[in-house]
Design a protein around this motif. Structure first.
Motif, PDB file in Angstrom:
ATOM      1  N   THR A 138      -2.368 -12.810  -1.218  1.00 39.48           N
ATOM      2  CA  THR A 138      -3.314 -12.791  -0.102  1.00 39.48           C
ATOM      3  C   THR A 138      -4.718 -13.103  -0.608  1.00 39.48           C
ATOM      4  O   THR A 138      -4.992 -12.989  -1.800  1.00 39.48           O
ATOM      5  CB  THR A 138      -3.348 -11.412   0.590  1.00 39.48           C
ATOM      6  N   PRO A 139      -5.622 -13.458   0.307  1.00 39.72           N
ATOM      7  CA  PRO A 139      -7.006 -13.695  -0.094  1.00 39.72           C
ATOM      8  C   PRO A 139      -7.874 -12.421  -0.089  1.00 39.72           C
ATOM      9  O   PRO A 139      -9.091 -12.511  -0.234  1.00 39.72           O
ATOM     10  CB  PRO A 139      -7.501 -14.698   0.959  1.00 39.72           C
ATOM     11  N   TRP A 140      -7.270 -11.230   0.090  1.00 40.84           N
ATOM     12  CA  TRP A 140      -8.070 -10.006   0.165  1.00 40.84           C
ATOM     13  C   TRP A 140      -8.881  -9.797  -1.107  1.00 40.84           C
ATOM     14  O   TRP A 140      -8.373  -9.934  -2.216  1.00 40.84           O
ATOM     15  CB  TRP A 140      -7.187  -8.786   0.405  1.00 40.84           C
ATOM     16  N   GLN A 141     -10.143  -9.451  -0.906  1.00 42.79           N
ATOM     17  CA  GLN A 141     -11.057  -9.058  -1.975  1.00 42.79           C
ATOM     18  C   GLN A 141     -11.426  -7.604  -1.692  1.00 42.79           C
ATOM     19  O   GLN A 141     -11.946  -7.291  -0.615  1.00 42.79           O
ATOM     20  CB  GLN A 141     -12.313  -9.929  -1.973  1.00 42.79           C
ATOM     21  N   ILE A 142     -11.173  -6.717  -2.651  1.00 40.14           N
ATOM     22  CA  ILE A 142     -11.326  -5.281  -2.443  1.00 40.14           C
ATOM     23  C   ILE A 142     -12.299  -4.707  -3.457  1.00 40.14           C
ATOM     24  O   ILE A 142     -12.177  -4.953  -4.661  1.00 40.14           O
ATOM     25  CB  ILE A 142      -9.965  -4.560  -2.598  1.00 40.14           C
ATOM     26  N   ALA A 143     -13.239  -3.935  -2.952  1.00 40.01           N
ATOM     27  CA  ALA A 143     -14.099  -3.113  -3.801  1.00 40.01           C
ATOM     28  C   ALA A 143     -13.713  -1.664  -3.531  1.00 40.01           C
ATOM     29  O   ALA A 143     -13.553  -1.262  -2.377  1.00 40.01           O
ATOM     30  CB  ALA A 143     -15.572  -3.337  -3.487  1.00 40.01           C
ATOM     31  N   MET A 144     -13.525  -0.906  -4.606  1.00 38.62           N
ATOM     32  CA  MET A 144     -13.117   0.496  -4.496  1.00 38.62           C
ATOM     33  C   MET A 144     -14.244   1.410  -4.932  1.00 38.62           C
ATOM     34  O   MET A 144     -15.022   1.063  -5.819  1.00 38.62           O
ATOM     35  CB  MET A 144     -11.915   0.784  -5.410  1.00 38.62           C
ATOM     36  N   VAL A 145     -14.286   2.578  -4.310  1.00 41.13           N
ATOM     37  CA  VAL A 145     -15.187   3.638  -4.754  1.00 41.13           C
ATOM     38  C   VAL A 145     -14.414   4.946  -4.680  1.00 41.13           C
ATOM     39  O   VAL A 145     -13.729   5.213  -3.696  1.00 41.13           O
ATOM     40  CB  VAL A 145     -16.496   3.682  -3.922  1.00 41.13           C
ATOM     41  N   LEU A 146     -14.481   5.718  -5.745  1.00 38.98           N
ATOM     42  CA  LEU A 146     -13.753   6.979  -5.833  1.00 38.98           C
ATOM     43  C   LEU A 146     -14.708   8.051  -6.329  1.00 38.98           C
ATOM     44  O   LEU A 146     -15.446   7.832  -7.291  1.00 38.98           O
ATOM     45  CB  LEU A 146     -12.581   6.859  -6.805  1.00 38.98           C
ATOM     46  N   SER A 147     -14.672   9.211  -5.697  1.00 39.34           N
ATOM     47  CA  SER A 147     -15.556  10.293  -6.109  1.00 39.34           C
ATOM     48  C   SER A 147     -14.838  11.623  -5.962  1.00 39.34           C
ATOM     49  O   SER A 147     -14.175  11.866  -4.956  1.00 39.34           O
ATOM     50  CB  SER A 147     -16.836  10.289  -5.256  1.00 39.34           C
ATOM     51  N   GLY A 148     -14.957  12.459  -6.954  1.00 38.26           N
ATOM     52  CA  GLY A 148     -14.376  13.789  -6.915  1.00 38.26           C
ATOM     53  C   GLY A 148     -12.952  13.845  -7.412  1.00 38.26           C
ATOM     54  O   GLY A 148     -12.369  14.913  -7.532  1.00 38.26           O
ATOM     55  N   GLY A 149     -12.348  12.721  -7.714  1.00 41.89           N
ATOM     56  CA  GLY A 149     -10.973  12.670  -8.191  1.00 41.89           C
ATOM     57  C   GLY A 149     -10.332  11.357  -7.816  1.00 41.89           C
ATOM     58  O   GLY A 149     -10.965  10.478  -7.238  1.00 41.89           O
TER      59      GLY A 149
END
Length: 162
Positions: free
Chosen positions: A11-22
């Protein structure tokens, strides 16, 4: 789970992730494979409250692991996916995981994981209280982290259904 990432890579999906606390194990699950950079532009882990506020550009809307704050974080992540990815606004997504996980000393206010996904056309959240395991015992940190990791997988599966 491998099939999930094979499908995602098509797929052409571009994903940015952010994780906090675990939930930082989700980064390894998503990135520990050849070709991960096809879809994932970054993962941020603003762990302290000050770091999360800096990432958001403002104090959280409603607590550090709330539905509103997770959506706020996913919106910021999506804007970063657009800017750092291929610029396709329709196929850029922000994925946020905010967690209050078991720690020592034990939390009195309960533990939970909130995952939010933001795309051009949808805002979706998942919330999981992780106070008690199925046997009635409290979850330990490791089992709570596994729950958080799984919730990220659920969000990616949902993204593929769009």
């Amino acid at each position: 789970m491998g099939d999930l990432f094979v499908r995602l890579a098509d797929t052409p999906w571009q994903i940015a992730m952010v994780l906090s606390g675990g939930g930082s194990g989700a980064v390894g699950i998503c990135f520990r494979r050849a070709g991960a950079s096809v879809n994932f532009v970054e993962a941020n882990i603003p762990y302290s409250r000050a770091s999360l506020e800096s990432y958001l550009g403002a104090p959280p809307f409603d607590g550090y692991a709330s539905v509103d704050t997770a959506q706020q974080a996913a919106t910021v992540a999506r804007s970063r996916a657009i800017r750092l990815g291929n610029g396709n606004e329709q196929r850029s997504a922000g994925l946020a995981l905010l967690a209050v996980l078991p720690t020592e000393p034990s939390r009195q206010d309960g533990c939970r994981v909130v995952v939010a996904l933001q795309t051009a056309n949808e805002s979706k959240t998942w919330v999981q209280s992780i106070d008690k395991a199925t046997d009635g015992e409290r979850h330990d940190r490791s089992s709570a982290e596994s729950i958080a990791d799984h919730m990220v997988i659920v969000a990616i599966e949902h993204l593929l259904s769009l």
